[in-house]
Design a protein around this motif. Structure first.
Motif, PDB file in Angstrom:
ATOM      1  N   LYS A   9     -14.304 -28.091 -72.096  1.00  0.00           N
ATOM      2  CA  LYS A   9     -13.143 -27.510 -71.427  1.00  0.00           C
ATOM      3  C   LYS A   9     -13.333 -27.631 -69.915  1.00  0.00           C
ATOM      4  O   LYS A   9     -14.468 -27.585 -69.429  1.00  0.00           O
ATOM      5  CB  LYS A   9     -13.006 -26.033 -71.817  1.00  0.00           C
ATOM      6  CG  LYS A   9     -12.806 -25.800 -73.298  1.00  0.00           C
ATOM      7  CD  LYS A   9     -12.919 -24.337 -73.668  1.00  0.00           C
ATOM      8  CE  LYS A   9     -14.337 -23.823 -73.511  1.00  0.00           C
ATOM      9  NZ  LYS A   9     -14.513 -22.444 -74.016  1.00  0.00           N
ATOM     10  N   ASP A  68     -10.535 -25.474 -78.070  1.00  0.00           N
ATOM     11  CA  ASP A  68      -9.682 -26.470 -77.417  1.00  0.00           C
ATOM     12  C   ASP A  68      -9.858 -27.846 -78.052  1.00  0.00           C
ATOM     13  O   ASP A  68     -10.800 -28.572 -77.742  1.00  0.00           O
ATOM     14  CB  ASP A  68     -10.015 -26.517 -75.920  1.00  0.00           C
ATOM     15  CG  ASP A  68      -9.128 -27.482 -75.147  1.00  0.00           C
ATOM     16  OD1 ASP A  68      -8.233 -28.096 -75.750  1.00  0.00           O
ATOM     17  OD2 ASP A  68      -9.342 -27.609 -73.930  1.00  0.00           O
ATOM     18  N   ILE A  87      -2.902 -24.835 -74.042  1.00  0.00           N
ATOM     19  CA  ILE A  87      -3.532 -23.819 -74.893  1.00  0.00           C
ATOM     20  C   ILE A  87      -2.492 -22.827 -75.412  1.00  0.00           C
ATOM     21  O   ILE A  87      -2.563 -22.355 -76.542  1.00  0.00           O
ATOM     22  CB  ILE A  87      -4.637 -23.073 -74.123  1.00  0.00           C
ATOM     23  CG1 ILE A  87      -5.700 -24.070 -73.620  1.00  0.00           C
ATOM     24  CG2 ILE A  87      -5.284 -21.996 -74.995  1.00  0.00           C
ATOM     25  CD1 ILE A  87      -6.385 -24.864 -74.707  1.00  0.00           C
TER      26      ILE A  87
END
Length: 204
Positions: A108, A18, A144
């Motif tokens: 995250k 991420d 995402i």
């Protein structure tokens, strides 16, 4: 964790798939919460294709593109798991003559609790605050672009919150019964792509 970000000695951005973690680190740097930013992470099988030169290296480049000065960033390029992220970051800072009293972990959203529990075990002398991009679940999934990946990772992260204290990797965290029930339901539904094999917790 619902921590309120505040000024700290050092921020540690935990590598992953991420890139939003690096962007959030840059935003918090521009907000004046820290002057030293350390990115940690080599590669895992899931990130090698995305970040072939290593997670921390790519995160650093993204942060620089977003306005963080190169001289404000340290890179720890070897860690392959969260325990190594924390231990190697601590050691790299010490080698640079930096012994922080307060650390902001940026990761995250669903990883905050595990990162916190790991740091409390491996780096107990620092005050730990957690931060992540402040998005609701559906909005985060859109960033995402892969719902199955996100839910697999979320389920695997919770399993590690449950299992890792037994292995000495993290401190215990209270997991409510309704969370355990949701976890078991998601595993039964096939969201098992990031589970530790041989250690599936059934919620009992």
């Amino acid at each position: 964790m619902r921590h309120a970000p505040h000024p700290v000695d050092v921020a540690v951005g935990l590598g992953s798939h991420d890139l939003g973690v690096a962007a959030h680190c840059a935003a918090l740097y521009r907000a004046g919460l820290f002057t030293t930013l350390l990115f940690t992470g080599g590669n895992s099988p899931g990130t090698l294709a995305w970040f072939p030169r290593g997670e921390a290296t790519h995160f650093r480049e993204h942060a620089i593109a977003l306005g963080v000065p190169d001289e404000a960033i340290l890179v720890e390029p070897r860690a392959a798991n969260t325990g190594e992220n924390i231990a190697f970051s601590r050691d790299l800072l010490a080698a640079a003559g930096i012994v922080p009293r307060s650390v902001l972990l940026v990761c995250k959203p669903y990883m905050e609790r595990r990162a916190y529990a790991t740091t409390r075990k491996l780096w107990p002398e620092v005050e730990v605050t957690c931060a992540s991009v402040p998005l609701e679940f559906d909005a985060y999934v859109k960033t995402i672009g892969d719902e199955k990946l996100v839910v697999d990772m979320l389920v695997g992260d919770l399993q590690r919150v449950i299992e890792y204290p037994k292995r000495g990797f993290a401190v215990e965290q209270d997991v409510p019964e309704e969370v355990l029930a949701a976890y078991a339901s998601l595993v039964d539904a096939g969201f098992d792509g990031h589970l530790l094999r041989g250690a599936v917790t059934d919620g009992a």
